[in-house]
Write an enzyme that holds these catalytic residues in place. Structure first.
Site, PDB file in Angstrom:
ATOM      1  N   CYS A   2       0.975  -1.061  -0.093  1.00  0.00           N
ATOM      2  CA  CYS A   2       0.002  -0.138  -0.117  1.00  0.00           C
ATOM      3  C   CYS A   2       0.787   1.145   0.068  1.00  0.00           C
ATOM      4  O   CYS A   2       1.971   1.461   0.580  1.00  0.00           O
ATOM      5  CB  CYS A   2      -1.048   0.095   1.353  1.00  0.00           C
ATOM      6  SG  CYS A   2      -1.716  -1.282   1.242  1.00  0.00           S
ATOM      7  N   ARG A  27       2.371   0.996  -5.924  1.00  0.00           N
ATOM      8  CA  ARG A  27       2.334   0.344  -4.742  1.00  0.00           C
ATOM      9  C   ARG A  27       0.917  -0.632  -4.659  1.00  0.00           C
ATOM     10  O   ARG A  27       1.088  -1.251  -3.527  1.00  0.00           O
ATOM     11  CB  ARG A  27       2.145   1.513  -3.468  1.00  0.00           C
ATOM     12  CG  ARG A  27       3.565   1.908  -3.248  1.00  0.00           C
ATOM     13  CD  ARG A  27       3.882   2.233  -1.813  1.00  0.00           C
ATOM     14  NE  ARG A  27       5.121   1.939  -1.508  1.00  0.00           N
ATOM     15  CZ  ARG A  27       5.673   1.081  -0.791  1.00  0.00           C
ATOM     16  NH1 ARG A  27       4.935   0.057  -0.031  1.00  0.00           N
ATOM     17  NH2 ARG A  27       7.019   0.981  -0.403  1.00  0.00           N
ATOM     18  N   TRP A  78      -3.437  -2.349  -1.725  1.00  0.00           N
ATOM     19  CA  TRP A  78      -3.194  -3.459  -2.292  1.00  0.00           C
ATOM     20  C   TRP A  78      -3.660  -4.433  -1.286  1.00  0.00           C
ATOM     21  O   TRP A  78      -3.092  -4.504  -0.016  1.00  0.00           O
ATOM     22  CB  TRP A  78      -1.724  -3.755  -2.525  1.00  0.00           C
ATOM     23  CG  TRP A  78      -1.344  -4.938  -3.173  1.00  0.00           C
ATOM     24  CD1 TRP A  78      -1.191  -5.277  -4.391  1.00  0.00           C
ATOM     25  CD2 TRP A  78      -1.061  -6.280  -2.670  1.00  0.00           C
ATOM     26  NE1 TRP A  78      -0.886  -6.592  -5.068  1.00  0.00           N
ATOM     27  CE2 TRP A  78      -0.872  -7.301  -3.605  1.00  0.00           C
ATOM     28  CE3 TRP A  78      -0.860  -6.718  -1.335  1.00  0.00           C
ATOM     29  CZ2 TRP A  78      -0.524  -8.487  -3.409  1.00  0.00           C
ATOM     30  CZ3 TRP A  78      -0.556  -8.131  -0.956  1.00  0.00           C
ATOM     31  CH2 TRP A  78      -0.463  -8.908  -2.169  1.00  0.00           C
ATOM     32  N   ASN A 104       0.268   0.586   6.290  1.00  0.00           N
ATOM     33  CA  ASN A 104       0.863  -0.407   4.914  1.00  0.00           C
ATOM     34  C   ASN A 104       1.410  -1.715   5.988  1.00  0.00           C
ATOM     35  O   ASN A 104       2.043  -1.191   6.958  1.00  0.00           O
ATOM     36  CB  ASN A 104       1.953   0.253   4.400  1.00  0.00           C
ATOM     37  CG  ASN A 104       2.653  -0.445   3.569  1.00  0.00           C
ATOM     38  OD1 ASN A 104       2.304  -1.567   3.197  1.00  0.00           O
ATOM     39  ND2 ASN A 104       4.030   0.053   3.343  1.00  0.00           N
ATOM     40  N   GLY A 105       1.093  -2.840   5.429  1.00  0.00           N
ATOM     41  CA  GLY A 105       1.693  -3.866   6.188  1.00  0.00           C
ATOM     42  C   GLY A 105       0.545  -4.955   6.670  1.00  0.00           C
ATOM     43  O   GLY A 105      -0.610  -4.720   6.299  1.00  0.00           O
ATOM     44  N   GLU A 487      14.498 -14.223 -16.056  1.00  0.00           N
ATOM     45  CA  GLU A 487      14.176 -13.102 -15.982  1.00  0.00           C
ATOM     46  C   GLU A 487      13.111 -12.799 -17.171  1.00  0.00           C
ATOM     47  O   GLU A 487      12.070 -12.146 -17.065  1.00  0.00           O
ATOM     48  CB  GLU A 487      15.259 -12.054 -15.931  1.00  0.00           C
ATOM     49  CG  GLU A 487      14.715 -10.706 -15.990  1.00  0.00           C
ATOM     50  CD  GLU A 487      13.955 -10.026 -14.867  1.00  0.00           C
ATOM     51  OE1 GLU A 487      13.734 -10.865 -13.883  1.00  0.00           O
ATOM     52  OE2 GLU A 487      13.322  -8.966 -14.791  1.00  0.00           O
ATOM     53  N   LYS A 491       9.343 -11.699 -16.691  1.00  0.00           N
ATOM     54  CA  LYS A 491       8.591 -10.584 -17.422  1.00  0.00           C
ATOM     55  C   LYS A 491       7.417 -10.809 -17.965  1.00  0.00           C
ATOM     56  O   LYS A 491       6.436 -10.075 -17.773  1.00  0.00           O
ATOM     57  CB  LYS A 491       9.746  -9.635 -18.252  1.00  0.00           C
ATOM     58  CG  LYS A 491      10.721  -8.969 -17.650  1.00  0.00           C
ATOM     59  CD  LYS A 491      10.372  -7.624 -16.892  1.00  0.00           C
ATOM     60  CE  LYS A 491      10.157  -7.939 -15.689  1.00  0.00           C
ATOM     61  NZ  LYS A 491      10.995  -7.925 -14.563  1.00  0.00           N
ATOM     62  N   GLU A 494       4.465 -11.441 -15.652  1.00  0.00           N
ATOM     63  CA  GLU A 494       3.882 -10.483 -14.776  1.00  0.00           C
ATOM     64  C   GLU A 494       2.932  -9.637 -15.499  1.00  0.00           C
ATOM     65  O   GLU A 494       2.105  -9.174 -15.011  1.00  0.00           O
ATOM     66  CB  GLU A 494       5.110  -9.453 -14.273  1.00  0.00           C
ATOM     67  CG  GLU A 494       6.079  -9.871 -13.267  1.00  0.00           C
ATOM     68  CD  GLU A 494       6.931  -8.919 -13.009  1.00  0.00           C
ATOM     69  OE1 GLU A 494       6.920  -8.500 -11.891  1.00  0.00           O
ATOM     70  OE2 GLU A 494       7.945  -8.674 -13.769  1.00  0.00           O
ATOM     71  N   HIS A 510      15.117 -33.246 -18.358  1.00  0.00           N
ATOM     72  CA  HIS A 510      15.133 -33.928 -17.288  1.00  0.00           C
ATOM     73  C   HIS A 510      13.628 -33.900 -16.776  1.00  0.00           C
ATOM     74  O   HIS A 510      13.084 -34.058 -15.530  1.00  0.00           O
ATOM     75  CB  HIS A 510      15.911 -33.510 -15.909  1.00  0.00           C
ATOM     76  CG  HIS A 510      17.264 -33.634 -16.432  1.00  0.00           C
ATOM     77  ND1 HIS A 510      17.914 -35.318 -16.533  1.00  0.00           N
ATOM     78  CD2 HIS A 510      18.454 -33.013 -16.936  1.00  0.00           C
ATOM     79  CE1 HIS A 510      19.243 -35.134 -16.738  1.00  0.00           C
ATOM     80  NE2 HIS A 510      19.601 -33.961 -17.066  1.00  0.00           N
ATOM     81  N   LYS A 609       4.432  -2.906  -6.670  1.00  0.00           N
ATOM     82  CA  LYS A 609       5.826  -2.590  -6.800  1.00  0.00           C
ATOM     83  C   LYS A 609       6.868  -3.252  -5.614  1.00  0.00           C
ATOM     84  O   LYS A 609       7.623  -3.715  -5.882  1.00  0.00           O
ATOM     85  CB  LYS A 609       6.006  -1.084  -7.070  1.00  0.00           C
ATOM     86  CG  LYS A 609       7.544  -0.796  -7.349  1.00  0.00           C
ATOM     87  CD  LYS A 609       7.777  -1.276  -8.713  1.00  0.00           C
ATOM     88  CE  LYS A 609       9.307  -0.975  -9.186  1.00  0.00           C
ATOM     89  NZ  LYS A 609       9.582  -1.620 -10.230  1.00  0.00           N
TER      90      LYS A 609
END
Ligand code: M6R
Length: 614
Positions: A2, A27, A78, A104-105, A487, A491, A494, A510, A609
């Site tokens: 948040c 955020r 969030w 936030n948290g 990566e 990307k 996401e 494998h 983020k």
């Protein structure tokens, strides 16, 4: 997660909050809200739900209702506890409606506190953990405590990592905030003072920025900013030096932050590398607070990080082991913390975190410190929690990154970590000075080479658009091509929401190769290294099973290019530096595919983020 903003003072306006919230959207964008203290002693709350429209709605409401503003708090959410509804949007209030809280948290013991408060006749309007804070403050205020004292007392009742800011309509110009392992900063401006979770929220409004430490309480009023510890003892303010400008936190002609930031990579890497070699040809890392003597004693390194930062750390593992022969273990932060790692005073733990606030990495670093290890953080945010608490810090100089998908900070992180690897090799005399200089000289050609990769954007876009109907992607690479593959896959996941997996190319047979068929697209990181031939064999293995192949190959390398149905070409560089270039076409691919699918690349679903909850 948040985002928090607050402003107070003659020059403060409701618009400050709305603008700040727009800059904090990265955020969390589930919902947004403000609580505004007015000259008539009322606390007026405006909240709006629904990702894209909530801020617009707030802005419209704000323009209608900005009269009489004294101070206010804003929040972008969030969701963790309680669905995305207006009643769960912040600010939350006590029973009287006179106390507003943004948070936030996570309040880990909120169930037990809520039961206790309900038994004392407090009435709850939401399903959030946050609302207990407002009612807890109300109880303490009823006992005759000031808001500052109530916040102090609350901290001893609340469990978990969090930051929150409260306002009381009885003393409407004053905001009181506190934090424990979650971000919170304060800023002084002309005629207005601010509190925020992140610097970009108050860029251009505050002239100076100050840290709030864990278990400190900050009182922000029109007259100034005062800091206290939990016993009420006054604490000196420590200024954070911020060299970001407002333009860096705005889109500047690009349609979104993600593409702006992809195209800022030459500058991000250049600024991170510049000035790191002195006249005699030695690597100098000015911010490092670790003594070379201490670094010579290190016999084991752990690198911890999450997501994209973890992938940068993986590149560093290869480079540090190759250049210094110090054994390096790489851990996902949330695993490191709880796996009882074996550390001592001769261990160095390197945390990689663009925000410097990711809770899992922060906690992993704290755990390492407790166990006696030396800690060093690679961060993009000056004065971030990790930068303050680690023994040493190495800053990337990428400027603020707003897009949720990390791009420019990733290549800046790899650059900084490569510098660190060279520095370790230098202080431990593992490489000749001429070798270090030669590698550094190659490193400073990277920004120009990144420009060349970015010039291929249209070609990458064409390939991405041709693959808009593909449903499964795989990314493979060997050695430092493996973190590039991871990566590339991250990307794509996401922002396109499509299944995309990264594997070490040798591991494919494998198990994962069972998924390969003609519906799959496989990206192969095929730039030249001593493992190139093995990589080409792995690509042949997927080709014969019908997959379409896209290679990342060196410019003019017709053999590599010929392996793919499509090829993204990048300039040649030193093998250990190659990830800085190889990852860029994969960022561009993910970007263009997501745009082709109609997704909002800056606000991917379910993501925030900076992850400040476990
Ligand atoms: O701020 P940090 O670097 O600690 O963040 C770590 C991850 O949350 C972050 O890299 C995440 O994976 C990004 N969204 C990737 O694009």
């Amino acid at each position: 997660m948040c985002g928090i903003i607050g402003s107070t003072g003659d020059a403060a306006t409701l618009n400050d909050l709305v603008e700040g919230l727009a800059r904090l959207e990265y955020r969390g964008y589930d919902s947004a809200g403000v609580a505004v203290a007015r000259a008539d002693g009322t606390l007026d709350r405006i909240r709006a739900v629904d990702g894209t429209t909530s801020l617009k709605l707030l802005a419209d409401l704000a323009s209608e209702r900005s009269e009489g503003y004294i101070a206010g708090l804003g929040h972008t959410r969030w969701a963790t506890h309680g669905r995305v509804t207006t009643e769960n949007a912040h600010p939350h209030m006590d029973c009287s409606g006179g106390i507003g809280v943004v948070h936030n948290g996570i309040v880990e013991n909120f169930r037990e506190l809520k039961a206790e408060l309900e038994s004392e006749e407090h009435h709850f309007d939401s399903q959030t953990d946050t609302e207990v804070i407002a009612h807890l403050l109300e109880s303490f205020l009823k006992q005759g405590l000031s808001l500052r004292e109530a916040v102090m007392q609350s901290m001893s009742r609340l469990r978990g990592a969090m930051s929150f800011v409260a306002i009381d309509s009885k003393d409407p110009g004053v905001m009181v905030g506190t934090k424990r392992m979650a971000p919170l900063i304060v800023g002084k401006g002309r005629g207005a003072n601010f509190v925020a979770s992140d610097i970009p929220a108050i860029l251009g409004k505050a002239d100076s920025f100050y840290q709030v430490g864990d278990n400190q309480v900050v009182v922000v009023s029109p007259q100034g900013i005062e800091l206290f510890d939990l016993t009420g003892t006054s604490v000196q303010l420590v200024e954070i030096s911020v060299d970001w400008d407002l333009a860096a936190a705005e889109r500047g002609g690009f349609s979104d932050f993600m593409s702006k930031e992809i195209f800022e990579q030459p500058a991000a890497v250049r600024d991170t590398l510049l000035g790191r070699l002195n006249a005699p040809g030695e690597i100098v890392l000015d911010e490092m607070r670790l003594d070379p003597e201490e670094l010579r004693r290190i016999n084991k390194i752990f690198i911890v990080g999450c997501g994209t930062s973890y992938h940068a750390g993986m590149v560093a593992k290869y480079a540090i082991e190759h250049w210094t022969r110090i054994p390096v273990e790489l851990d996902i932060s949330s695993e490191f913390r709880y796996r009882d790692p074996v550390l001592d005073q001769e261990t160095l733990v390197i945390g990689v975190s663009q925000s410097g606030e990711t809770l899992d990495t922060l906690a992993a670093m704290n755990e390492a410190s407790l166990l006696g290890a030396k800690t060093l953080v690679v961060s993009n945010v000056m004065g971030s929690s990790m930068a303050r608490t680690a023994d040493a810090v190495l800053y990337t100089r990428a400027g603020p990154e707003i897009g949720v998908a990390a791009t420019k900070t990733h290549t800046a992180q790899i650059s900084a970590l490569l510098l660190l690897a060279l520095y370790l090799a230098q202080v431990r005399h593992c490489l000749y000075p001429s070798e270090i200089r030669e590698i550094y000289e190659e490193m400073i050609t990277l920004p120009e080479k990144i420009e060349q990769v970015l010039a291929t954007d249209a070609a990458v876009q064409e390939v991405a658009q041709s693959m808009a109907a593909v449903k499964r992607f795989y990314f493979i690479g060997r050695h430092v091509g493996y973190p590039v593959a991871l990566e590339g896959a991250l990307k794509l996941k996401e922002i396109s929401y499509l299944p995309a997996e990264g594997y070490p190319a040798g591991e494919l047979k494998h198990g994962p190769i069972a998924m390969i068929d003609s519906d799959a697209v496989v990206f192969g990181v095929t730039t030249r290294t001593r493992l190139w031939e093995k990589m080409t064999s792995n690509l042949e293995e997927v080709r014969v099973r019908g997959a379409r192949i896209v290679v990342v190959a060196n410019e003019g390398d017709t053999q590599s290019v010929g392996l793919g149905d499509a090829a993204f070409e990048v300039p040649k560089t030193h093998a250990l530096l190659a990830p800085v270039l190889d990852v860029i076409p994969l960022q561009l691919f993910a970007y263009h595919l997501a745009v082709a699918l109609g997704n909002d690349v800056d606000r991917p679903r379910n993501l925030a983020k900076t992850v400040t909850v476990e």
